[in-house]
Design a protein around this motif. Structure first.
Motif, PDB file in Angstrom:
ATOM      1  N   GLU A 106       1.924  -2.437 -13.109  1.00 13.05           N
ATOM      2  CA  GLU A 106       3.242  -2.840 -12.623  1.00 13.05           C
ATOM      3  C   GLU A 106       3.217  -3.197 -11.142  1.00 13.05           C
ATOM      4  O   GLU A 106       4.186  -3.706 -10.599  1.00 13.05           O
ATOM      5  N   VAL A 107       2.101  -2.906 -10.465  1.00 12.58           N
ATOM      6  CA  VAL A 107       2.006  -3.209  -9.041  1.00 12.58           C
ATOM      7  C   VAL A 107       1.690  -4.681  -8.866  1.00 12.58           C
ATOM      8  O   VAL A 107       0.729  -5.197  -9.425  1.00 12.58           O
ATOM      9  N   VAL A 108       2.505  -5.376  -8.113  1.00 13.31           N
ATOM     10  CA  VAL A 108       2.306  -6.805  -7.894  1.00 13.31           C
ATOM     11  C   VAL A 108       1.215  -7.018  -6.853  1.00 13.31           C
ATOM     12  O   VAL A 108       1.281  -6.497  -5.745  1.00 13.31           O
ATOM     13  N   MET A 109       0.199  -7.789  -7.207  1.00 11.17           N
ATOM     14  CA  MET A 109      -0.880  -8.100  -6.279  1.00 11.17           C
ATOM     15  C   MET A 109      -0.516  -9.374  -5.521  1.00 11.17           C
ATOM     16  O   MET A 109      -0.829 -10.484  -5.944  1.00 11.17           O
ATOM     17  N   THR A 110       0.165  -9.241  -4.409  1.00 10.30           N
ATOM     18  CA  THR A 110       0.619 -10.405  -3.666  1.00 10.30           C
ATOM     19  C   THR A 110      -0.522 -11.024  -2.873  1.00 10.30           C
ATOM     20  O   THR A 110      -1.474 -10.363  -2.495  1.00 10.30           O
ATOM     21  N   GLN A 111      -0.399 -12.314  -2.604  1.00 11.02           N
ATOM     22  CA  GLN A 111      -1.363 -13.014  -1.773  1.00 11.02           C
ATOM     23  C   GLN A 111      -1.067 -12.732  -0.303  1.00 11.02           C
ATOM     24  O   GLN A 111       0.078 -12.497   0.080  1.00 11.02           O
ATOM     25  N   LEU A 112      -2.087 -12.753   0.504  1.00 11.21           N
ATOM     26  CA  LEU A 112      -1.896 -12.514   1.927  1.00 11.21           C
ATOM     27  C   LEU A 112      -1.274 -13.733   2.590  1.00 11.21           C
ATOM     28  O   LEU A 112      -1.679 -14.862   2.346  1.00 11.21           O
ATOM     29  N   HIS A 116      -0.803 -12.156   7.830  1.00 15.60           N
ATOM     30  CA  HIS A 116      -1.679 -11.088   7.361  1.00 15.60           C
ATOM     31  C   HIS A 116      -3.133 -11.440   7.662  1.00 15.60           C
ATOM     32  O   HIS A 116      -3.922 -10.598   8.084  1.00 15.60           O
ATOM     33  N   GLN A 117      -3.472 -12.707   7.445  1.00 12.15           N
ATOM     34  CA  GLN A 117      -4.840 -13.157   7.692  1.00 12.15           C
ATOM     35  C   GLN A 117      -5.196 -12.998   9.169  1.00 12.15           C
ATOM     36  O   GLN A 117      -6.298 -12.581   9.517  1.00 12.15           O
ATOM     37  N   GLU A 118      -4.246 -13.324  10.043  1.00 10.00           N
ATOM     38  CA  GLU A 118      -4.494 -13.201  11.479  1.00 10.00           C
ATOM     39  C   GLU A 118      -4.733 -11.748  11.865  1.00 10.00           C
ATOM     40  O   GLU A 118      -5.632 -11.434  12.645  1.00 10.00           O
ATOM     41  N   TRP A 119      -3.905 -10.852  11.310  1.00 10.53           N
ATOM     42  CA  TRP A 119      -4.082  -9.430  11.623  1.00 10.53           C
ATOM     43  C   TRP A 119      -5.427  -8.932  11.119  1.00 10.53           C
ATOM     44  O   TRP A 119      -6.136  -8.188  11.786  1.00 10.53           O
ATOM     45  N   LEU A 120      -5.796  -9.370   9.920  1.00 10.98           N
ATOM     46  CA  LEU A 120      -7.050  -8.943   9.321  1.00 10.98           C
ATOM     47  C   LEU A 120      -8.236  -9.389  10.166  1.00 10.98           C
ATOM     48  O   LEU A 120      -9.187  -8.639  10.373  1.00 10.98           O
ATOM     49  N   GLU A 121      -8.165 -10.604  10.688  1.00  8.62           N
ATOM     50  CA  GLU A 121      -9.254 -11.107  11.520  1.00  8.62           C
ATOM     51  C   GLU A 121      -9.399 -10.266  12.782  1.00  8.62           C
ATOM     52  O   GLU A 121     -10.503  -9.945  13.210  1.00  8.62           O
ATOM     53  N   GLU A 122      -8.272  -9.869  13.369  1.00  6.40           N
ATOM     54  CA  GLU A 122      -8.314  -9.020  14.555  1.00  6.40           C
ATOM     55  C   GLU A 122      -8.928  -7.662  14.229  1.00  6.40           C
ATOM     56  O   GLU A 122      -9.748  -7.133  14.971  1.00  6.40           O
ATOM     57  N   ALA A 123      -8.521  -7.101  13.077  1.00 11.23           N
ATOM     58  CA  ALA A 123      -8.992  -5.765  12.710  1.00 11.23           C
ATOM     59  C   ALA A 123     -10.485  -5.749  12.437  1.00 11.23           C
ATOM     60  O   ALA A 123     -11.203  -4.852  12.881  1.00 11.23           O
ATOM     61  N   VAL A 124     -10.971  -6.756  11.712  1.00  7.98           N
ATOM     62  CA  VAL A 124     -12.375  -6.781  11.331  1.00  7.98           C
ATOM     63  C   VAL A 124     -13.278  -7.166  12.497  1.00  7.98           C
ATOM     64  O   VAL A 124     -14.437  -6.771  12.568  1.00  7.98           O
ATOM     65  N   SER A 125     -12.748  -7.941  13.447  1.00 10.10           N
ATOM     66  CA  SER A 125     -13.576  -8.423  14.545  1.00 10.10           C
ATOM     67  C   SER A 125     -13.839  -7.363  15.602  1.00 10.10           C
ATOM     68  O   SER A 125     -14.564  -7.597  16.556  1.00 10.10           O
ATOM     69  N   GLY A 126     -13.231  -6.178  15.456  1.00  9.24           N
ATOM     70  CA  GLY A 126     -13.531  -5.092  16.379  1.00  9.24           C
ATOM     71  C   GLY A 126     -12.678  -5.083  17.619  1.00  9.24           C
ATOM     72  O   GLY A 126     -13.170  -4.826  18.722  1.00  9.24           O
ATOM     73  N   GLU A 140       3.645  -6.835   9.267  1.00  5.46           N
ATOM     74  CA  GLU A 140       2.581  -7.581   8.613  1.00  5.46           C
ATOM     75  C   GLU A 140       1.403  -6.679   8.284  1.00  5.46           C
ATOM     76  O   GLU A 140       0.786  -6.804   7.218  1.00  5.46           O
ATOM     77  N   ALA A 141       1.121  -5.744   9.200  1.00  4.50           N
ATOM     78  CA  ALA A 141       0.015  -4.824   8.970  1.00  4.50           C
ATOM     79  C   ALA A 141       0.323  -3.891   7.811  1.00  4.50           C
ATOM     80  O   ALA A 141      -0.545  -3.593   6.987  1.00  4.50           O
ATOM     81  N   GLN A 142       1.570  -3.435   7.738  1.00  5.69           N
ATOM     82  CA  GLN A 142       1.952  -2.549   6.646  1.00  5.69           C
ATOM     83  C   GLN A 142       1.866  -3.267   5.308  1.00  5.69           C
ATOM     84  O   GLN A 142       1.402  -2.707   4.309  1.00  5.69           O
ATOM     85  N   ASP A 143       2.300  -4.519   5.296  1.00  5.58           N
ATOM     86  CA  ASP A 143       2.214  -5.296   4.060  1.00  5.58           C
ATOM     87  C   ASP A 143       0.761  -5.490   3.638  1.00  5.58           C
ATOM     88  O   ASP A 143       0.430  -5.436   2.451  1.00  5.58           O
ATOM     89  N   LEU A 144      -0.095  -5.728   4.621  1.00  5.53           N
ATOM     90  CA  LEU A 144      -1.514  -5.900   4.329  1.00  5.53           C
ATOM     91  C   LEU A 144      -2.102  -4.620   3.754  1.00  5.53           C
ATOM     92  O   LEU A 144      -2.862  -4.646   2.780  1.00  5.53           O
ATOM     93  N   LEU A 145      -1.728  -3.514   4.353  1.00  6.58           N
ATOM     94  CA  LEU A 145      -2.217  -2.224   3.875  1.00  6.58           C
ATOM     95  C   LEU A 145      -1.759  -1.977   2.442  1.00  6.58           C
ATOM     96  O   LEU A 145      -2.535  -1.542   1.591  1.00  6.58           O
ATOM     97  N   ASN A 146      -0.494  -2.276   2.170  1.00  9.50           N
ATOM     98  CA  ASN A 146       0.028  -2.103   0.816  1.00  9.50           C
ATOM     99  C   ASN A 146      -0.714  -2.995  -0.177  1.00  9.50           C
ATOM    100  O   ASN A 146      -0.973  -2.602  -1.318  1.00  9.50           O
ATOM    101  N   TRP A 147      -1.035  -4.207   0.275  1.00  8.02           N
ATOM    102  CA  TRP A 147      -1.781  -5.140  -0.579  1.00  8.02           C
ATOM    103  C   TRP A 147      -3.136  -4.553  -0.963  1.00  8.02           C
ATOM    104  O   TRP A 147      -3.543  -4.583  -2.122  1.00  8.02           O
ATOM    105  N   LEU A 199     -11.230  -5.775   2.683  1.00  6.47           N
ATOM    106  CA  LEU A 199     -10.820  -6.451   3.908  1.00  6.47           C
ATOM    107  C   LEU A 199     -11.832  -7.507   4.348  1.00  6.47           C
ATOM    108  O   LEU A 199     -11.463  -8.635   4.679  1.00  6.47           O
ATOM    109  N   THR A 200     -13.108  -7.135   4.352  1.00 11.89           N
ATOM    110  CA  THR A 200     -14.127  -8.098   4.768  1.00 11.89           C
ATOM    111  C   THR A 200     -14.235  -9.239   3.762  1.00 11.89           C
ATOM    112  O   THR A 200     -14.494 -10.388   4.133  1.00 11.89           O
ATOM    113  N   GLY A 201     -14.033  -8.933   2.481  1.00 13.74           N
ATOM    114  CA  GLY A 201     -14.062  -9.983   1.466  1.00 13.74           C
ATOM    115  C   GLY A 201     -12.939 -10.981   1.664  1.00 13.74           C
ATOM    116  O   GLY A 201     -13.120 -12.192   1.494  1.00 13.74           O
TER     117      GLY A 201
END
Length: 210
Positions: A106-112, A116-126, A140-147, A199-201
């Motif tokens: 029942e959990v919706v797998m939403t697209q980023l 979200h992509q910008e935040w992810l790039e910042e997080a992974v890049s250190g 945006e970060a919370q939504d990404l985390l939920n995703w 996240l890296t994927g």
């Protein structure tokens, strides 16, 4: 009329008792005494539930928690603080919520989104820890985390939330969920690796499309 006054007097009496004494009253047959526990701990249960399930389902899950507490009172032996025992039931009820949702998908797998992509790039890049915390505060970060959490198994999700998001110790999580220390340690390590892989994927896919 006297019966009504008697009920009020009984409720007033239970307000003066500690949790263990109120539990004893309930088990002796004074069902109304359970209302004292409900009012005394409803805020705690609400806080726990709202941290672990979608807001639209929080009220229903909180009600389930108190039903389980009432049904489980005979198993409360007073060996631990009542609030801690109650918190354990609340956490396990949230875990069961995600088990059911996972089975029913029942959990919706939403697209980023692009943000979200910008935040992810910042997080992974250190980026610095300070910037990371600032980013975490954004919606945006919370939504990404939920995703990402929505893609985890119920067991991994609960361990990640309790240890890495709420900062509880391995022992505290083991007590809350009723699992062994070894199980929690292994799940914590594996769940964190799964999260990093997600996240890296996602970042790898973005770079491939760029």
């Amino acid at each position: 009329m006297r019966s009504g006054f008697s009920d009020l007097e009984n409720q007033s009496d239970t307000l003066k008792l500690d949790d263990e004494e109120v539990v004893a009253r309930v088990l002796e047959g004074n069902v109304n005494a359970f209302e004292t526990l409900l009012h005394r701990h409803s805020d705690l249960v609400a806080r726990i539930v709202k941290r672990h399930v979608p807001l639209q389902d929080a009220e229903e899950v909180a009600q389930d928690v108190f039903v389980r507490i009432y049904e489980s009172l005979p198993s409360f032996k007073g060996k631990s603080i009542f609030r801690r025992w109650l918190s354990s039931i609340a956490v396990r009820t949230c875990y069961d919520y995600w088990r059911k949702a996972y089975r029913c998908r029942e959990v919706v797998m939403t697209q980023l989104s692009e943000k979200h992509q910008e935040w992810l790039e910042e997080a992974v890049s250190g980026e610095s820890e300070e910037k990371r915390r600032e980013a975490d505060a954004r919606k945006e970060a919370q939504d990404l985390l939920n995703w990402a959490l929505a893609k985890m198994s119920p067991e991994d999700r609960m361990v990640l939330e309790l240890i890495h998001l709420e900062g509880l110790s391995v022992k505290e999580v083991a007590d809350l969920l009723g699992w062994s220390l070894a199980n929690i340690k292994v799940r914590s390590f594996r769940a964190r690796k799964k999260m990093e892989k997600l996240l890296t994927g996602q970042m790898r896919d973005k770079r491939r499309k760029a």
